[in-house]
Design a protein around this motif. Sequence first.
Motif, mmCIF file in Angstrom:
data_model
loop_
_atom_site.group_PDB
_atom_site.id
_atom_site.type_symbol
_atom_site.label_atom_id
_atom_site.label_comp_id
_atom_site.label_asym_id
_atom_site.label_seq_id
_atom_site.Cartn_x
_atom_site.Cartn_y
_atom_site.Cartn_z
ATOM 1 N N ASN A 148 8.219 -10.964 5.302
ATOM 2 C CA ASN A 148 8.091 -12.498 4.681
ATOM 3 C C ASN A 148 6.583 -12.900 4.768
ATOM 4 N N ASP A 149 5.807 -12.318 5.412
ATOM 5 C CA ASP A 149 4.476 -12.550 5.737
ATOM 6 C C ASP A 149 3.698 -11.185 6.217
ATOM 7 N N THR A 150 3.373 -10.293 5.469
ATOM 8 C CA THR A 150 2.853 -8.981 5.915
ATOM 9 C C THR A 150 1.569 -9.315 6.737
ATOM 10 N N HIS A 151 0.434 -9.958 6.303
ATOM 11 C CA HIS A 151 -0.522 -10.284 6.685
ATOM 12 C C HIS A 151 -0.643 -10.920 8.008
ATOM 13 N N ALA A 152 0.246 -12.113 8.203
ATOM 14 C CA ALA A 152 0.165 -12.636 9.367
ATOM 15 C C ALA A 152 0.843 -11.705 10.528
ATOM 16 N N TYR A 153 1.917 -10.832 9.985
ATOM 17 C CA TYR A 153 2.553 -9.973 10.948
ATOM 18 C C TYR A 153 1.544 -9.031 11.650
ATOM 19 N N GLN A 165 -3.140 2.160 5.599
ATOM 20 C CA GLN A 165 -3.516 3.007 4.554
ATOM 21 C C GLN A 165 -2.490 4.049 4.333
ATOM 22 N N GLY A 166 -2.599 4.636 2.767
ATOM 23 C CA GLY A 166 -1.644 5.495 2.605
ATOM 24 C C GLY A 166 -0.223 4.988 2.060
ATOM 25 N N ARG A 167 0.788 5.505 1.940
ATOM 26 C CA ARG A 167 2.142 5.390 1.718
ATOM 27 C C ARG A 167 2.970 4.426 2.987
ATOM 28 N N TYR A 168 4.138 4.023 2.541
ATOM 29 C CA TYR A 168 4.895 3.418 3.621
ATOM 30 C C TYR A 168 5.191 4.248 4.624
ATOM 31 N N LYS A 169 5.410 5.609 4.291
ATOM 32 C CA LYS A 169 5.665 6.665 5.451
ATOM 33 C C LYS A 169 4.515 6.734 6.397
ATOM 34 N N GLY A 212 -1.881 1.401 0.972
ATOM 35 C CA GLY A 212 -2.379 0.680 1.900
ATOM 36 C C GLY A 212 -1.730 -0.923 1.624
ATOM 37 N N MET A 213 -2.705 -1.728 1.755
ATOM 38 C CA MET A 213 -2.245 -3.167 1.813
ATOM 39 C C MET A 213 -1.890 -3.610 0.348
ATOM 40 N N GLN A 214 -2.886 -2.687 -0.652
ATOM 41 C CA GLN A 214 -2.568 -2.983 -1.998
ATOM 42 C C GLN A 214 -0.889 -2.784 -2.588
ATOM 43 N N LEU A 215 -0.621 -1.476 -1.865
ATOM 44 C CA LEU A 215 0.982 -1.056 -2.020
ATOM 45 C C LEU A 215 1.782 -2.224 -1.374
ATOM 46 N N LEU A 216 1.239 -2.568 -0.054
ATOM 47 C CA LEU A 216 2.293 -3.425 0.694
ATOM 48 C C LEU A 216 2.401 -4.744 0.086
ATOM 49 N N GLY A 217 1.482 -5.350 -0.391
ATOM 50 C CA GLY A 217 1.451 -6.723 -0.792
ATOM 51 C C GLY A 217 1.548 -7.703 0.389
ATOM 52 N N ASP A 218 1.991 -9.096 -0.021
ATOM 53 C CA ASP A 218 2.000 -10.146 0.499
ATOM 54 C C ASP A 218 3.406 -10.331 1.266
ATOM 55 N N ARG A 219 4.323 -10.421 0.315
ATOM 56 C CA ARG A 219 5.609 -11.090 0.703
ATOM 57 C C ARG A 219 6.896 -10.165 0.030
ATOM 58 N N HIS A 220 7.986 -9.881 0.560
ATOM 59 C CA HIS A 220 9.120 -9.193 -0.055
ATOM 60 C C HIS A 220 10.315 -9.851 0.317
#
Length: 234
Positions: A148-153, A165-169, A212-220
């Motif tokens: 819901n809020d990756t940065h805050a978490y 960094q890297g991929r989700y795994k 990394g954060m570019q892949l993860l993004g802000d919210r899902h």
Amino acid sequence: MKPKSTVLQKFENNLTASPKLDSMTTFFKSLISLTPVGSAFSVLFSDLIPTTRTLRTEKFIKDLASDFKQFDERIDTEYIKTEEFAFLFEQCFKAANENYQQEKIEAFKAIIVNSTMYDSIHPNEKEFYLNLTKNLTVLHIHVLDFLNDTHAYIKSHHLLESQIQGRYKDFLPIIFPTVEFDTIKIIIDDLNNYGLTSLQTQSILSVTSSSGMQLLGDRHTTDYGKKYLQFIRL
């Protein structure tokens, strides 16, 4: 030793006097009395379980009363008199009493309080939120909060975004160090199937140019997922 409060003693007496509880514990004790761990289970059923449930119940009631006072001016007092609220209250109270995880207990408490303030939510939807909370584990709620809020978490768990960094795994095990990656994948699919999030395991396994954060993004989370989280939070 500090004497027990009147409320605590009353609940403990009620639990002890319960015919169902008494017959269950007696039967169980008789089954395990011949084993080396029999005495340990006797203590568990006679003392630990009734006492811990009583303490949870007492704390839940006190916290609930405090929350109602906090939102006193927003409470729909007429709604509290309805059969719908009585059912919701009873179900949340039972569910909270059966859970030891603080996250789940707080969610059930929030559902009780928020149900008296959210007129826009249909009664059937409130009941669905309740049953959904019963079905979700604490891990589901943690991952939902994260999505819901990756940065805050990340910040609240004392991590630096430079560590992602890297991929989700690569970075999910850093964010959830005590949970297997395969377990997180199952949880993500569960949340997606409930319509709470838009992220799917196909996405976290696919190879992209982002990382990394570019892949993860802000919210899902979906709009529904945000609405659900608001309802189980005060």
